[in-house]
Write an enzyme that holds these catalytic residues in place. Structure first.
Site, PDB file in Angstrom:
ATOM      1  N   TYR A 160      83.716  -9.676 -47.668  1.00  0.00           N
ATOM      2  CA  TYR A 160      83.792 -11.046 -48.167  1.00  0.00           C
ATOM      3  C   TYR A 160      84.725 -11.056 -49.376  1.00  0.00           C
ATOM      4  O   TYR A 160      84.338 -10.709 -50.496  1.00  0.00           O
ATOM      5  CB  TYR A 160      82.424 -11.575 -48.575  1.00  0.00           C
ATOM      6  CG  TYR A 160      81.429 -11.785 -47.450  1.00  0.00           C
ATOM      7  CD1 TYR A 160      81.829 -11.753 -46.117  1.00  0.00           C
ATOM      8  CD2 TYR A 160      80.084 -12.016 -47.726  1.00  0.00           C
ATOM      9  CE1 TYR A 160      80.917 -11.949 -45.091  1.00  0.00           C
ATOM     10  CE2 TYR A 160      79.172 -12.213 -46.704  1.00  0.00           C
ATOM     11  CZ  TYR A 160      79.583 -12.179 -45.396  1.00  0.00           C
ATOM     12  OH  TYR A 160      78.671 -12.373 -44.390  1.00  0.00           O
ATOM     13  N   PHE A 203      74.889 -18.604 -38.821  1.00  0.00           N
ATOM     14  CA  PHE A 203      75.235 -19.895 -38.216  1.00  0.00           C
ATOM     15  C   PHE A 203      73.951 -20.671 -37.879  1.00  0.00           C
ATOM     16  O   PHE A 203      73.771 -21.140 -36.744  1.00  0.00           O
ATOM     17  CB  PHE A 203      76.091 -19.722 -36.957  1.00  0.00           C
ATOM     18  CG  PHE A 203      77.400 -19.020 -37.166  1.00  0.00           C
ATOM     19  CD1 PHE A 203      77.980 -18.930 -38.424  1.00  0.00           C
ATOM     20  CD2 PHE A 203      78.069 -18.429 -36.097  1.00  0.00           C
ATOM     21  CE1 PHE A 203      79.192 -18.274 -38.614  1.00  0.00           C
ATOM     22  CE2 PHE A 203      79.283 -17.777 -36.271  1.00  0.00           C
ATOM     23  CZ  PHE A 203      79.845 -17.699 -37.541  1.00  0.00           C
ATOM     24  N   GLY A 227      78.064 -24.802 -35.165  1.00  0.00           N
ATOM     25  CA  GLY A 227      79.287 -25.489 -35.556  1.00  0.00           C
ATOM     26  C   GLY A 227      80.268 -24.720 -36.400  1.00  0.00           C
ATOM     27  O   GLY A 227      81.256 -25.275 -36.873  1.00  0.00           O
TER      28      GLY A 227
END
Length: 313
Positions: free
Chosen positions: A70, A225, A229
């Site tokens: 990340y 998630f 989406g």
């Protein structure tokens, strides 16, 4: 459990009620509503990002999910600087991918055992920890995301052997799995699995049998998630008519309703919704206070489930 210990389990180390109540991961008690830090990789203001993490602790979050890839260690550095030992925050990271700055995707596969070890070492350094409480092995052979080829096709048993060594060395506290198949989880059970992170939501319930196995084995189910989406072609929980109708009846948002359904659906569910916005953080945490009666749950259970098997490359 005594009443005193039961009462204390509802509070974080800082003395505030755990967001969403108390859950468990890797032998540790944590808030059932945690925080996924991935979106902080795009946060330009470091001080604001740290303030957001501090706010999460104030609101009763003591379970934070991250990864070295990340922002190429940027998010781990934020976590290192934001939290103090006395906050009691359980940090969960993941391996199986490396940072890929400038690439089409921000992560590239890193599945070989020696890469798993290197990634754990990188996480330890950037987080400033002597041990990472839980590390998820991210497989890349199912679910949405990258796929592996060539020398990155590695047998799960070989990966688990390395993860077990790292646990024995004390570098990680417990082993989790991500993007795992039902067969893979069954094979991995003898190694001792603390949690499973798969794509899962009200409108994407293909892993229901795996969720039940995790509940039976007292393995935390930590869906990513959780509102769908996130990728093109993936259905959104907030677009589902049943979710919209129940949310309206509760005076809540569809997103909060979708998160509340997950918490009510199975007792081993832990949530890690991510955001870089303080108001959104507060709304996510408030989802842990929503009570869904049998009528609301039945209406939500009837929502259509779709596939999440959407490879990106």
């Amino acid at each position: 459990m005594t009443s005193d210990s039961a009462s204390s389990s509802r509070l974080t180390a800082t003395g505030v009620p755990r967001a969403g109540g108390a859950g468990a991961i890797g032998g540790r008690t944590v808030s059932r509503v945690g925080y996924g830090a991935m979106q902080l990789r795009r946060r330009g203001d470091r001080d604001e990002a740290i303030a957001l993490l501090r706010r999460a602790v104030e609101l009763g979050v003591d379970h934070v999910d991250t990864a070295q890839f990340y922002g190429d260690g940027f998010v781990n550095g934020l976590i290192r600087d934001a939290f103090r030992p006395e906050d009691g925050v359980v940090v969960v990271s993941k391996v199986g991918g490396d940072p890929n700055p400038g690439g089409t995707f921000q992560v590239r596969p890193a599945q070989r055992p020696e890469q798993l070890r290197a990634s754990v070492e990188d996480n330890l350094k950037s987080l400033g920890l002597d041990q990472i409480p839980v590390v998820n092995l991210r497989r890349l052979d199912t679910g949405p995301g990258l796929r592996v080829e060539g020398d990155q096709v590695v047998d799960l048993d070989d990966q688990l052997a390395m993860m077990t060594v790292l646990r024995d060395e004390g570098k990680i506290g417990a082993i989790g799995l991500s993007n795992v198949t039902l067969d893979g989880l069954r094979r991995a059970l003898p190694a001792g699995i603390a949690c499973v992170q798969n794509a899962y939501s009200l409108v994407a319930r293909g892993d229901e049998e795996m969720l039940r196995l995790c509940a039976d084995e007292q393995i935390a189910w930590v869906p990513f998630f959780p509102l769908g989406g996130a990728l093109p072609g993936m259905p959104k929980v907030t677009d589902d008519p049943a979710v919209i109708a129940v949310a309206r009846s509760l005076g809540r948002t569809p997103a909060q309703t979708g998160l509340a359904w997950l918490l009510n659906h199975a007792p081993n569910v832990l949530l890690i919704p991510g955001t870089a916005d303080a108001a959104h953080l507060e709304a996510n945490i408030a989802a842990g206070t929503i009570a869904l009666d049998d009528t609301a749950m039945a209406a939500l259970d009837a929502a259509r489930s779709h596939s999440t098997d959407l490879p990106l490359g």
